[in-house]
Design a protein around this motif. Structure first.
Motif, mmCIF file in Angstrom:
data_model
loop_
_atom_site.group_PDB
_atom_site.id
_atom_site.type_symbol
_atom_site.label_atom_id
_atom_site.label_comp_id
_atom_site.label_asym_id
_atom_site.label_seq_id
_atom_site.Cartn_x
_atom_site.Cartn_y
_atom_site.Cartn_z
ATOM 1 N N THR A 116 0.827 -1.204 0.000
ATOM 2 C CA THR A 116 0.000 0.000 0.000
ATOM 3 C C THR A 116 0.866 1.261 0.000
ATOM 4 O O THR A 116 2.058 1.212 0.303
ATOM 5 C CB THR A 116 -0.930 0.039 1.225
ATOM 6 N N THR A 121 -4.163 13.481 -3.729
ATOM 7 C CA THR A 121 -4.899 12.678 -2.733
ATOM 8 C C THR A 121 -6.338 13.124 -2.557
ATOM 9 O O THR A 121 -6.999 12.717 -1.596
ATOM 10 C CB THR A 121 -4.187 12.749 -1.373
ATOM 11 N N THR A 138 -3.785 3.036 0.319
ATOM 12 C CA THR A 138 -4.344 2.542 -0.937
ATOM 13 C C THR A 138 -3.494 1.398 -1.475
ATOM 14 O O THR A 138 -2.274 1.567 -1.631
ATOM 15 C CB THR A 138 -4.408 3.664 -1.989
ATOM 16 N N GLU A 151 -0.289 6.566 -4.682
ATOM 17 C CA GLU A 151 -0.645 6.159 -6.031
ATOM 18 C C GLU A 151 -1.766 7.078 -6.503
ATOM 19 O O GLU A 151 -2.898 7.009 -6.029
ATOM 20 C CB GLU A 151 -1.075 4.694 -6.093
#
Length: 293
Positions: free
Chosen positions: A23, A104, A28, A55
């Motif tokens: 993650t 984000t 995530t 990510e």
């Protein structure tokens, strides 16, 4: 605390014997390509002091490093099918906050990134005070070059027969692969500064190596179009160095903004050395530009 330790959640067995997914810093799970890139380049998380990784979309990574107290550098990598996200290329202060917020969807910075941002601001203010207090040594406004300085005109070759892979299609079609130069030799660049020195090679083979000194802002990008994985090396007298493995049809970029540095009187701007190695027989797209103090 080991740098990056809370960011890298290593693959581990669950109670059922199934490996948990890798993650990012906000929890995530990483896409398959993103996870492979992270695992292939773990050494840089320690050597460059990773403070946050997210990510942005499947198979597109955004990473923040603090290789020296108060100096934040940014790297992005991956091969997102829909194209690279149009995030700003700012790399300091409010620009970092904006970059993180957009990547984000408005989440606050991680504790580690917030600490790095606070140190960066302290570092910037201290350097500005030093310059302003040095009688007779403050500098006039920086010259902005109307035309970038290229290594040579011959280093902008025409695109050869392309493979049809991600680097030759998605990457080249987007802003990151843009080497557009108009009739007046003006260079198309959507970054936060006007570059003084540009090398843009849309179809390079067998390696590349460039260096500049007194860098206020530096940017480098590479996309592996054909061949086997090669190494993308970035080093500096201020930020140390990183060596990233770049797999076929993935891209990696790196940029820093050494805000507040001066070549006179302190000569404390970073150098930037960029090279592609172990690339014999490989073809790639390469981009390097700097704003010099």
């Amino acid at each position: 605390m080991v740098p990056g330790a809370i960011i890298l959640l290593a693959l581990g067995a669950t109670a059922c014997g199934i490996e948990a997914p890798l993650t990012d810093s906000v929890g995530t799970p990483l896409g398959e390509k993103s996870a492979a890139i992270v695992l292939e380049n773990l050494d840089n998380d320690t050597s460059m002091n990773l403070v946050a990784r997210v990510e942005v979309q499947p198979d597109e990574l955004l990473e923040f490093y603090e290789p020296a107290p108060g100096l934040i550098v940014v790297s992005r990598a991956g091969a997102p099918e829909g194209g690279i996200s149009p995030l700003p290329r700012a790399a300091t202060g409010s620009g970092i906050r904006e970059l993180w917020a957009r990547a984000t969807n408005g989440l606050p910075p991680t504790v580690e990134l917030e600490g790095a941002l606070e140190r960066a601001e302290q570092h910037r203010v201290a350097r500005r005070v030093d310059v302003d207090s040095d009688a007779g040594s403050t500098r006039s406004a920086r010259e902005v070059h109307a035309q970038p300085l290229y290594a040579s005109a011959t280093e902008r070759p025409a695109i050869s027969a392309l493979s049809g892979g991600w680097c030759d299609t998605v990457y080249l079609a987007g802003d990151h692969g843009n080497c557009t130069i108009d009739a007046s030799e003006n260079y198309a660049w959507s970054g936060p500064i006007s570059p003084d020195y540009v090398v843009c090679l849309p179809d390079r083979e067998d390696g590349a190596s460039y260096s500049r000194s007194d860098v206020n802002y530096g940017y480098a990008s590479v996309c592996a179009a054909e061949g086997t994985p090669f190494l993308f090396n970035v080093s500096s007298d201020e930020v140390g160095g990183a060596i990233w493995s770049v797999a076929l049809n993935t891209w990696r970029e790196f940029y820093l903004y050494d805000d507040g540095c001066t070549s006179d009187p302190f000569d404390d701007c970073a150098s930037m050395n960029v090279s592609v190695t172990q690339a014999s027989g490989d073809r790639f797209h390469f981009h390097f530009l700097v704003r010099e103090d």
